[in-house]
Enzyme design. Structure first.
Site, PDB file in Angstrom:
ATOM      1  N   ASP A   3      32.864 -50.769 -63.453  1.00 51.93           N
ATOM      2  CA  ASP A   3      32.784 -52.057 -64.110  1.00 51.93           C
ATOM      3  C   ASP A   3      31.204 -51.955 -64.617  1.00 51.93           C
ATOM      4  O   ASP A   3      30.126 -52.288 -63.859  1.00 51.93           O
ATOM      5  CB  ASP A   3      33.073 -53.426 -63.336  1.00 51.93           C
ATOM      6  CG  ASP A   3      34.386 -53.346 -62.821  1.00 51.93           C
ATOM      7  OD1 ASP A   3      35.211 -53.753 -63.849  1.00 51.93           O
ATOM      8  OD2 ASP A   3      34.667 -53.279 -61.656  1.00 51.93           O
ATOM      9  N   ASP A  32      44.729 -55.823 -61.423  1.00 52.95           N
ATOM     10  CA  ASP A  32      43.337 -55.875 -61.004  1.00 52.95           C
ATOM     11  C   ASP A  32      43.512 -55.849 -59.679  1.00 52.95           C
ATOM     12  O   ASP A  32      44.432 -55.432 -59.067  1.00 52.95           O
ATOM     13  CB  ASP A  32      43.068 -57.550 -61.289  1.00 52.95           C
ATOM     14  CG  ASP A  32      41.595 -57.736 -61.484  1.00 52.95           C
ATOM     15  OD1 ASP A  32      40.823 -56.871 -60.882  1.00 52.95           O
ATOM     16  OD2 ASP A  32      41.028 -58.917 -61.797  1.00 52.95           O
ATOM     17  N   ARG A  53      27.306 -52.270 -62.351  1.00 59.91           N
ATOM     18  CA  ARG A  53      26.989 -51.472 -61.001  1.00 59.91           C
ATOM     19  C   ARG A  53      25.693 -50.643 -61.148  1.00 59.91           C
ATOM     20  O   ARG A  53      25.141 -50.361 -60.309  1.00 59.91           O
ATOM     21  CB  ARG A  53      28.451 -50.554 -60.711  1.00 59.91           C
ATOM     22  CG  ARG A  53      29.612 -51.259 -60.956  1.00 59.91           C
ATOM     23  CD  ARG A  53      29.707 -52.619 -60.065  1.00 59.91           C
ATOM     24  NE  ARG A  53      31.044 -53.228 -60.208  1.00 59.91           N
ATOM     25  CZ  ARG A  53      31.046 -54.583 -59.712  1.00 59.91           C
ATOM     26  NH1 ARG A  53      30.094 -55.373 -59.627  1.00 59.91           N
ATOM     27  NH2 ARG A  53      32.445 -55.099 -60.165  1.00 59.91           N
ATOM     28  N   HIS A 109      39.106 -63.936 -56.919  1.00 62.77           N
ATOM     29  CA  HIS A 109      38.535 -63.171 -55.685  1.00 62.77           C
ATOM     30  C   HIS A 109      38.718 -63.992 -54.526  1.00 62.77           C
ATOM     31  O   HIS A 109      38.899 -63.295 -53.480  1.00 62.77           O
ATOM     32  CB  HIS A 109      37.021 -63.074 -55.933  1.00 62.77           C
ATOM     33  CG  HIS A 109      36.491 -62.056 -57.115  1.00 62.77           C
ATOM     34  ND1 HIS A 109      36.291 -62.329 -58.225  1.00 62.77           N
ATOM     35  CD2 HIS A 109      36.541 -60.580 -57.163  1.00 62.77           C
ATOM     36  CE1 HIS A 109      35.889 -61.595 -59.187  1.00 62.77           C
ATOM     37  NE2 HIS A 109      36.029 -60.296 -58.394  1.00 62.77           N
ATOM     38  N   LYS A 153      40.422 -56.396 -70.307  1.00 61.16           N
ATOM     39  CA  LYS A 153      40.771 -57.218 -69.308  1.00 61.16           C
ATOM     40  C   LYS A 153      40.530 -58.755 -69.749  1.00 61.16           C
ATOM     41  O   LYS A 153      39.607 -58.952 -70.629  1.00 61.16           O
ATOM     42  CB  LYS A 153      40.017 -56.698 -67.901  1.00 61.16           C
ATOM     43  CG  LYS A 153      38.501 -56.849 -68.022  1.00 61.16           C
ATOM     44  CD  LYS A 153      37.760 -55.894 -66.900  1.00 61.16           C
ATOM     45  CE  LYS A 153      36.349 -56.386 -66.958  1.00 61.16           C
ATOM     46  NZ  LYS A 153      35.484 -55.630 -65.759  1.00 61.16           N
ATOM     47  N   HIS A 154      41.325 -59.572 -69.114  1.00 58.51           N
ATOM     48  CA  HIS A 154      42.037 -59.500 -68.053  1.00 58.51           C
ATOM     49  C   HIS A 154      43.678 -59.785 -68.597  1.00 58.51           C
ATOM     50  O   HIS A 154      43.730 -61.153 -68.692  1.00 58.51           O
ATOM     51  CB  HIS A 154      41.861 -60.179 -66.661  1.00 58.51           C
ATOM     52  CG  HIS A 154      40.720 -60.059 -66.091  1.00 58.51           C
ATOM     53  ND1 HIS A 154      39.313 -60.703 -66.545  1.00 58.51           N
ATOM     54  CD2 HIS A 154      40.272 -59.254 -65.109  1.00 58.51           C
ATOM     55  CE1 HIS A 154      38.462 -59.921 -65.773  1.00 58.51           C
ATOM     56  NE2 HIS A 154      38.869 -59.109 -65.283  1.00 58.51           N
ATOM     57  N   ARG A 184      30.633 -63.379 -69.115  1.00 61.24           N
ATOM     58  CA  ARG A 184      30.984 -62.366 -69.379  1.00 61.24           C
ATOM     59  C   ARG A 184      31.745 -62.038 -70.535  1.00 61.24           C
ATOM     60  O   ARG A 184      32.256 -61.343 -71.094  1.00 61.24           O
ATOM     61  CB  ARG A 184      32.061 -61.881 -68.082  1.00 61.24           C
ATOM     62  CG  ARG A 184      31.160 -61.782 -66.761  1.00 61.24           C
ATOM     63  CD  ARG A 184      31.964 -61.684 -65.626  1.00 61.24           C
ATOM     64  NE  ARG A 184      33.067 -60.383 -65.728  1.00 61.24           N
ATOM     65  CZ  ARG A 184      34.290 -60.327 -64.922  1.00 61.24           C
ATOM     66  NH1 ARG A 184      34.351 -61.313 -64.199  1.00 61.24           N
ATOM     67  NH2 ARG A 184      34.639 -59.090 -64.792  1.00 61.24           N
TER      68      ARG A 184
END
Length: 339
Positions: free
Chosen positions: A66, A255, A74, A185, A172-173, A142
């Protein structure tokens, strides 16, 4: 060569354990994914990526990450510059459509330079969700904007920038996370919008970019379509909406199965995801027992899923001959990405 299984897996640390090596060799996941816990320094990342591919005996096994920009990135300095979030690109686009679109392409092309340096060949980008006011901030900045047109234009530019650099994009998503009022999450959100609203607003970017090679599902319930199951495990959403309404016939991955939005044990999650019509099960956190549970109910990649996977890999075999220094200088004229 062992047949690849319909899963993408992470690992626990910065190098593979003996148990992980044995497990990957036996189970042969189609691809792998890296998170911040796996990132150290240049040679370590290259060695980890090479070790993953060696386990499955496939030099072209895709390795995902990601790398969006903003808070979801990352690779950080000195491994890669800090990049602006998609929302900053959207703000530029609203002032000057051409400048915003060009900056989105440039940033994605720079991601491709950054990722291929370490052997990483797939980026979970672009984010095509279109948030509404009051929705969970799990998407937030995002997203490129709160209007479908901005998301379509900037998402297309980002995908094209990645592919120009030989990196596989994952939109995504799908079919849209922008109305979720909870963070998947931690819990499962339900969206109560009508089909008409979803078609006009949420589905539009995915429909416009349905030619892209890969997409990642949303762990979201759409009550107007399937009031019982989130998209990831809903045959109705996958067949009627993602495949038919949106017209996406690319490779569909779930996901992350370790997110709390999905209930049940890991073997049950894997079986439900594949039964609903996803091509691949994604597991990210590297917990060995959970991965073993996923693998116990994951089948070989075959039929249409195999064809989609092979087709997706063709998108990462061609690179342009862009000059990295020139691309960085042009991007800096829009944004100063910190080294």
């Amino acid at each position: 060569m062992t047949e690849s299984k319909s899963m993408i897996l992470g690992c626990a640390g910065k190098s593979l354990t003996r148990d992980e090596i044995r497990f990957y060799r036996n189970e042969c996941p189609w691809g792998f994914i890296l998170f911040a816990r796996n990132i150290g320094e240049t040679e370590q990342i290259r060695d980890l990526v090479a070790a993953m591919r060696d386990c499955v005996g496939r030099a072209d096994a895709p390795v995902f990450i990601d790398q969006e920009g903003g808070r979801v990135q990352r690779l950080r300095p000195p491994l890669a510059p800090n990049y602006p979030a998609a929302g900053a690109l959207g703000a530029l686009w609203r002032d000057d459509h051409d400048a915003g679109t060009r900056a989105a392409w440039l940033m994605a092309r720079l991601h491709a330079f950054d990722l291929l340096r370490y052997g990483i060949t797939a980026d979970c980008l672009p984010v095509l969700d279109v948030p509404i006011e009051g929705a969970s901030d799990v998407i937030g900045a995002r997203a490129y904007g709160k209007e479908p047109r901005a998301v379509i234009e900037l998402g297309r530019a980002a995908a094209e920038g990645l592919m120009a650099g030989g990196v596989l994009p994952v939109m995504k998503h799908i079919p849209g996370h922008g109305r979720a009022f909870a963070d998947t999450h931690f819990e499962l959100p339900t969206v109560d919008a009508s089909i008409g609203e979803l078609q006009r607003h949420d589905f539009a970017p995915f429909r416009e970019l349905n030619h892209l090679p890969m997409a990642m599902t949303a762990h979201v319930v759409y009550s107007a379509i399937d009031p019982k199951n989130p998209a990831t495990i809903s045959g109705k959403v996958i067949e009627k909406i993602i495949r038919d309404e949106i017209g996406f016939d690319g490779l569909l991955m779930s996901d992350d199965t370790s997110m709390k939005a999905l209930s049940g044990d890991f073997p049950s999650k894997a079986a439900a995801i594949l039964a609903a019509g996803c091509d691949l099960v994604l597991h990210c956190n590297g917990v060995f027992e959970e991965m073993a549970g996923i693998a116990s109910r994951t089948t070989g990649l075959e039929g249409k899923s195999f064809e989609r996977a092979e087709r997706a890999l063709t998108y990462i075999r061609n690179r342009d001959v862009a000059d990295e220094t020139e691309i960085r200088a042009e991007f800096a004229s829009y944004f100063d990405a910190a080294a």
